[in-house]
Design an enzyme around this catalytic site. Sequence first.
Site, PDB file in Angstrom:
ATOM      1  N   HIS A   1       0.776  -1.195  -0.055  1.00 29.61           N
ATOM      2  CA  HIS A   1      -0.077  -0.020  -0.023  1.00 29.61           C
ATOM      3  C   HIS A   1       0.798   1.159   0.078  1.00 29.61           C
ATOM      4  CE1 HIS A   1      -3.547   2.190  -0.381  1.00 29.61           C
ATOM      5  NE2 HIS A   1      -3.208   2.925   0.379  1.00 29.61           N
TER       6      HIS A   1
ATOM      7  N   TYR B   1       1.491   4.966  -2.782  1.00 34.78           N
ATOM      8  CA  TYR B   1       1.824   6.389  -2.135  1.00 34.78           C
ATOM      9  C   TYR B   1       3.145   6.819  -2.807  1.00 34.78           C
ATOM     10  CZ  TYR B   1      -2.738   6.273  -0.156  1.00 34.78           C
ATOM     11  OH  TYR B   1      -4.058   5.794   0.156  1.00 34.78           O
TER      12      TYR B   1
ATOM     13  N   HIS C   1      -9.720   0.478 -11.072  1.00 37.33           N
ATOM     14  CA  HIS C   1      -9.277   1.446  -9.858  1.00 37.33           C
ATOM     15  C   HIS C   1      -7.594   1.666 -10.221  1.00 37.33           C
ATOM     16  CE1 HIS C   1      -8.366   3.317  -5.989  1.00 37.33           C
ATOM     17  NE2 HIS C   1      -7.507   2.077  -5.780  1.00 37.33           N
ATOM     18  N   PHE C   2      -6.857   0.871 -10.444  1.00 37.64           N
ATOM     19  CA  PHE C   2      -5.543   1.414 -10.507  1.00 37.64           C
ATOM     20  C   PHE C   2      -5.103   1.768 -12.043  1.00 37.64           C
ATOM     21  CE2 PHE C   2      -4.702  -3.493 -10.272  1.00 37.64           C
ATOM     22  CZ  PHE C   2      -4.017  -3.767 -11.524  1.00 37.64           C
ATOM     23  N   HIS C   3      -6.114   1.437 -12.777  1.00 43.28           N
ATOM     24  CA  HIS C   3      -5.767   2.159 -14.044  1.00 43.28           C
ATOM     25  C   HIS C   3      -6.189   3.805 -14.355  1.00 43.28           C
ATOM     26  CE1 HIS C   3      -4.880  -1.590 -15.401  1.00 43.28           C
ATOM     27  NE2 HIS C   3      -4.092  -0.926 -16.708  1.00 43.28           N
TER      28      HIS C   3
ATOM     29  N   ARG D   1     -10.596 -10.350 -11.857  1.00 40.52           N
ATOM     30  CA  ARG D   1      -9.404  -9.850 -12.532  1.00 40.52           C
ATOM     31  C   ARG D   1      -8.463 -11.044 -12.772  1.00 40.52           C
ATOM     32  NH1 ARG D   1      -5.987  -6.960  -7.329  1.00 40.52           N
ATOM     33  NH2 ARG D   1      -4.712  -6.742  -8.981  1.00 40.52           N
ATOM     34  N   ARG D   2      -7.292 -10.824 -13.454  1.00 39.97           N
ATOM     35  CA  ARG D   2      -6.592 -11.721 -13.567  1.00 39.97           C
ATOM     36  C   ARG D   2      -6.993 -13.119 -14.057  1.00 39.97           C
ATOM     37  NH1 ARG D   2      -3.436 -10.778  -8.175  1.00 39.97           N
ATOM     38  NH2 ARG D   2      -1.843  -9.213  -8.840  1.00 39.97           N
TER      39      ARG D   2
HETATM   40 FE1  HAS Z   1      -5.934   2.031  -4.229  1.00 41.57          FE
HETATM   41  C1  HAS Z   1      -6.355  -1.455  -4.534  1.00 41.57           C
HETATM   42  C2  HAS Z   1      -7.979   1.791  -1.489  1.00 41.57           C
HETATM   43  C3  HAS Z   1      -5.488   5.278  -3.686  1.00 41.57           C
HETATM   44  C4  HAS Z   1      -3.325   1.806  -6.596  1.00 41.57           C
HETATM   45  N1  HAS Z   1      -5.162   0.454  -4.993  1.00 41.57           N
HETATM   46  C5  HAS Z   1      -5.266  -0.878  -5.563  1.00 41.57           C
HETATM   47  C6  HAS Z   1      -4.396  -1.518  -6.060  1.00 41.57           C
HETATM   48  C7  HAS Z   1      -3.502  -0.635  -6.695  1.00 41.57           C
HETATM   49  C8  HAS Z   1      -4.021   0.489  -6.225  1.00 41.57           C
HETATM   50  C9  HAS Z   1      -2.221  -0.894  -7.689  1.00 41.57           C
HETATM   51  O1  HAS Z   1      -9.091  -0.331   0.584  1.00 41.57           O
HETATM   52  C10 HAS Z   1      -4.478  -2.958  -6.593  1.00 41.57           C
HETATM   53  C11 HAS Z   1      -3.444  -3.769  -5.773  1.00 41.57           C
HETATM   54  C12 HAS Z   1      -3.405  -5.415  -6.205  1.00 41.57           C
HETATM   55  O2  HAS Z   1      -2.937  -5.624  -7.217  1.00 41.57           O
HETATM   56  O3  HAS Z   1      -4.432  -6.200  -5.726  1.00 41.57           O
HETATM   57  N2  HAS Z   1      -6.515   3.389  -2.859  1.00 41.57           N
HETATM   58  C13 HAS Z   1      -7.531   2.972  -1.728  1.00 41.57           C
HETATM   59  C14 HAS Z   1      -7.840   4.340  -1.145  1.00 41.57           C
HETATM   60  C15 HAS Z   1      -7.111   5.334  -2.072  1.00 41.57           C
HETATM   61  C16 HAS Z   1      -6.499   4.659  -2.991  1.00 41.57           C
HETATM   62  C17 HAS Z   1      -8.614   4.632  -0.009  1.00 41.57           C
HETATM   63  N3  HAS Z   1      -4.647   3.212  -4.915  1.00 41.57           N
HETATM   64  C18 HAS Z   1      -4.717   4.706  -4.543  1.00 41.57           C
HETATM   65  C19 HAS Z   1      -3.652   5.337  -5.440  1.00 41.57           C
HETATM   66  C20 HAS Z   1      -3.100   4.178  -6.223  1.00 41.57           C
HETATM   67  C21 HAS Z   1      -3.793   3.207  -5.853  1.00 41.57           C
HETATM   68  C22 HAS Z   1      -3.374   6.819  -5.505  1.00 41.57           C
HETATM   69  C23 HAS Z   1      -1.940   4.304  -7.083  1.00 41.57           C
HETATM   70  C24 HAS Z   1      -1.276   5.611  -7.634  1.00 41.57           C
HETATM   71  N4  HAS Z   1      -6.997   0.456  -3.109  1.00 41.57           N
HETATM   72  C25 HAS Z   1      -7.785   0.606  -1.918  1.00 41.57           C
HETATM   73  C26 HAS Z   1      -8.213  -0.700  -1.516  1.00 41.57           C
HETATM   74  C27 HAS Z   1      -7.668  -1.692  -2.388  1.00 41.57           C
HETATM   75  C28 HAS Z   1      -6.920  -0.810  -3.435  1.00 41.57           C
HETATM   76  C29 HAS Z   1      -8.873  -1.027  -0.145  1.00 41.57           C
HETATM   77  C30 HAS Z   1      -7.786  -3.407  -2.380  1.00 41.57           C
HETATM   78  C31 HAS Z   1      -8.999  -3.713  -3.119  1.00 41.57           C
HETATM   79  C32 HAS Z   1      -9.054  -5.100  -3.103  1.00 41.57           C
HETATM   80  O4  HAS Z   1     -10.022  -5.730  -2.433  1.00 41.57           O
HETATM   81  O5  HAS Z   1      -8.257  -5.972  -3.668  1.00 41.57           O
HETATM   82  C33 HAS Z   1      -7.006   6.707  -1.499  1.00 41.57           C
HETATM   83  O6  HAS Z   1      -5.830   7.204  -1.102  1.00 41.57           O
HETATM   84  C34 HAS Z   1      -7.868   7.466  -2.512  1.00 41.57           C
HETATM   85  C35 HAS Z   1      -8.042   9.038  -1.921  1.00 41.57           C
HETATM   86  C36 HAS Z   1      -8.177   9.998  -3.015  1.00 41.57           C
HETATM   87  C37 HAS Z   1      -9.100  11.190  -3.009  1.00 41.57           C
HETATM   88  C38 HAS Z   1      -9.349  12.171  -4.157  1.00 41.57           C
HETATM   89  C39 HAS Z   1      -8.565  13.407  -4.035  1.00 41.57           C
HETATM   90  C40 HAS Z   1      -8.838  14.201  -5.145  1.00 41.57           C
HETATM   91  C41 HAS Z   1      -7.682  15.219  -5.738  1.00 41.57           C
HETATM   92  C42 HAS Z   1      -7.962  15.757  -7.151  1.00 41.57           C
HETATM   93  C43 HAS Z   1      -8.346  17.189  -7.070  1.00 41.57           C
HETATM   94  C44 HAS Z   1      -8.714  17.429  -8.285  1.00 41.57           C
HETATM   95  C45 HAS Z   1      -8.778  19.173  -8.707  1.00 41.57           C
HETATM   96  C46 HAS Z   1      -9.027  19.408 -10.235  1.00 41.57           C
HETATM   97  C47 HAS Z   1      -8.215  19.857  -7.841  1.00 41.57           C
HETATM   98  C48 HAS Z   1      -9.861  11.508  -1.655  1.00 41.57           C
HETATM   99  C49 HAS Z   1      -6.513  15.536  -4.814  1.00 41.57           C
HETATM  100  C50 HAS Z   1     -10.306  19.819 -10.126  1.00 41.57           C
HETATM  101  C51 HAS Z   1     -10.933  20.199 -11.334  1.00 41.57           C
HETATM  102  C52 HAS Z   1     -12.383  20.210 -11.844  1.00 41.57           C
HETATM  103  C53 HAS Z   1     -12.662  20.717 -13.089  1.00 41.57           C
HETATM  104  C54 HAS Z   1     -13.453  19.653 -10.943  1.00 41.57           C
END
Ligand code: HAS
Length: 549
Positions: free
Chosen positions: A223, A227, A374-376, A439-440
């Site tokens: 995890h 980050y 999700h991860f794409h 998946r996979r």
């Molecule tokens: Fe994830 C599985 C939970 C973020 C990557 N994640 C994965 C896997 C990968 C991955 C590779 O809880 C698969 C692993 C495998 O092979 O099995 N993930 C989260 C959570 C977050 C999260 C809570 N993941 C990421 C990020 C990744 C990533 C970042 C890669 C870079 N993930 C999970 C969980 C799994 C999981 C479970 C396991 C699932 C399972 O059962 O297998 C959080 O960090 C996300 C927080 C993000 C936000 C969004 C904030 C938005 C921002 C943009 C602002 C935009 C602006 C533009 C200002 C709250 C900062 C505005 C403009 C306009 C015009 C509106």
Amino acid sequence: MKKDLLKVNRKDAKLAMAHLYVAFTALALGGLAGLLQVLVRSGRFTLPAGIGYYQVLTVHGVLLGLVLTTFFIIGFQHAAVSRTSGTYSNKSRFLGWIGFWVMLIGTVMSALMILLNEATVLYTFYAPLQAHWIFYLGLVFVVVGSWIGGSAMIIEYIKWRKNHPGQPSPLLTFMVIINTVLWIVATLGVAGTVIFQLLPWSLGFVERVDVLVSRTLFWYFGHPLVYFWLLPAYMAWYVIIPKIIGGKIFSDSLARLSFILFLLFSIPVGFHHQLVEPGIDAFWKFLQVVLTFMVVIPSLMTAFSLFATFEMHGRSKGSKGVFGWFRKLPWGDARFTVPFIGMVAFIPAGAGGIINASNQMNQVIHNTIWVTGHFHLTLATSVVLTFFGIAYWLVPHLTGRILTKAMNKLAIVQAIVWAVGMSIMSGAMHAVGLLGAPRRSSYSTYGDASQALEWIPYQIAQAVGGTILFIGIFLILYIFINLAFFAPKGEQEFPVGETVEAAEKTPMVLENWKIWMTVLVALILVAYSVPFIDMIQNAPPASKGYRLW
Ligand code: HAS
């Protein structure tokens, strides 16, 4: 400002570029494997020469998820430290080169084993899938190499602080150090399972392996790994984008605090990848789910800070209303527009992450292709598009060339192609994941044919999206080669933003490593000690290895 702080020193630039060459080579090969894989999944294509689906999937995951990211990040971080804290000493640069070569040798060892079909273990390589020992040894080299490269950054940071007592370090350098410390602490887990479990097992010294322990050590690393990928994108969003749009960083302290929160909360949360696994008590899973929600907070702080930067900039240009700032942004500048598309993608991507982390909902999506979707969106869109956006000014800066108008236009086209391809592919993955598609797995391995029929339209959509993405890969490689070797000679700026004048002074407690490291170690011990002792005391019979080929 001193000249060497505006421009990365030529020798440091060579070190950074060496990393970027490897990263973009990995992108080319990994992208090709990705195309082959979605075509196989569509059920309309068989790979020639007996090449297996899982072998191509392993090539794709390892090259893009591990090699592209690690080499790009370390190269970018070397450049960022050299630019903001001054030219590297000869000793640090030498360490940087040793780190690079050790990582490269390790990468070649592991890649060779995958190509020889001796390490078809997917990018997560956890037991009981077993690979050739050379694959694992290669991984050890990659990790150790990254520590050596990281130590060069830490030495430069310590040197800066010694020379500037009582002052907060340059924001970009501080962020690099947080990411490096996060990486070193996280990789202890994967190094542990590889050195003490997987290597002896693959060499035949022990016959069986404790699968639960190895998966737990993997996800202790897995995890924070995501980050480690995300934080360089956040460095660009916090520090570089404000300068490109002609604005200011909203708050230096808020940016630092959000990075510290990532360091603290990204490690003790690995169980959210193991929520459906037996052998871990529900209480500890619950605790890590709570900590996972804590690690969402710094992302929300980042979103807040970005909106504030955009709005302040818009208002300074006379914009009115809630979204007036939107029209004042430099849409014709690829260095801004490409990462901005990444930011927009991160809103649904982050929402998906929150769904994954929510214990009950995880039961619905776990091991379905929703997770791949999700991860794409997170890695392959938000992070990777930001990396491309960085490359558009970093590569010409390092090679002494410029981003021409033509390349700038092509870069925006590239990002649009990428966004369209990824929306189709990742959208289809999310949707069919909810219908239960695993998946996979390749088309030929589906057990229940009636369900497989229902999934076919989505699989075709994935193949269409994947093919569009492949065009995107061609475009980015064309631009990269142009910027590295053929663009006109000149000076391209390495943009670094400044904080608004009205911002509060940065409190030095944010740089008090004793406090943050103590909290970090305490959190890790609380989250992992008891469940780990449990796993060892009540270990199920260890497993023999098996192979996917
Ligand atoms: Fe994830 C599985 C939970 C973020 C990557 N994640 C994965 C896997 C990968 C991955 C590779 O809880 C698969 C692993 C495998 O092979 O099995 N993930 C989260 C959570 C977050 C999260 C809570 N993941 C990421 C990020 C990744 C990533 C970042 C890669 C870079 N993930 C999970 C969980 C799994 C999981 C479970 C396991 C699932 C399972 O059962 O297998 C959080 O960090 C996300 C927080 C993000 C936000 C969004 C904030 C938005 C921002 C943009 C602002 C935009 C602006 C533009 C200002 C709250 C900062 C505005 C403009 C306009 C015009 C509106």
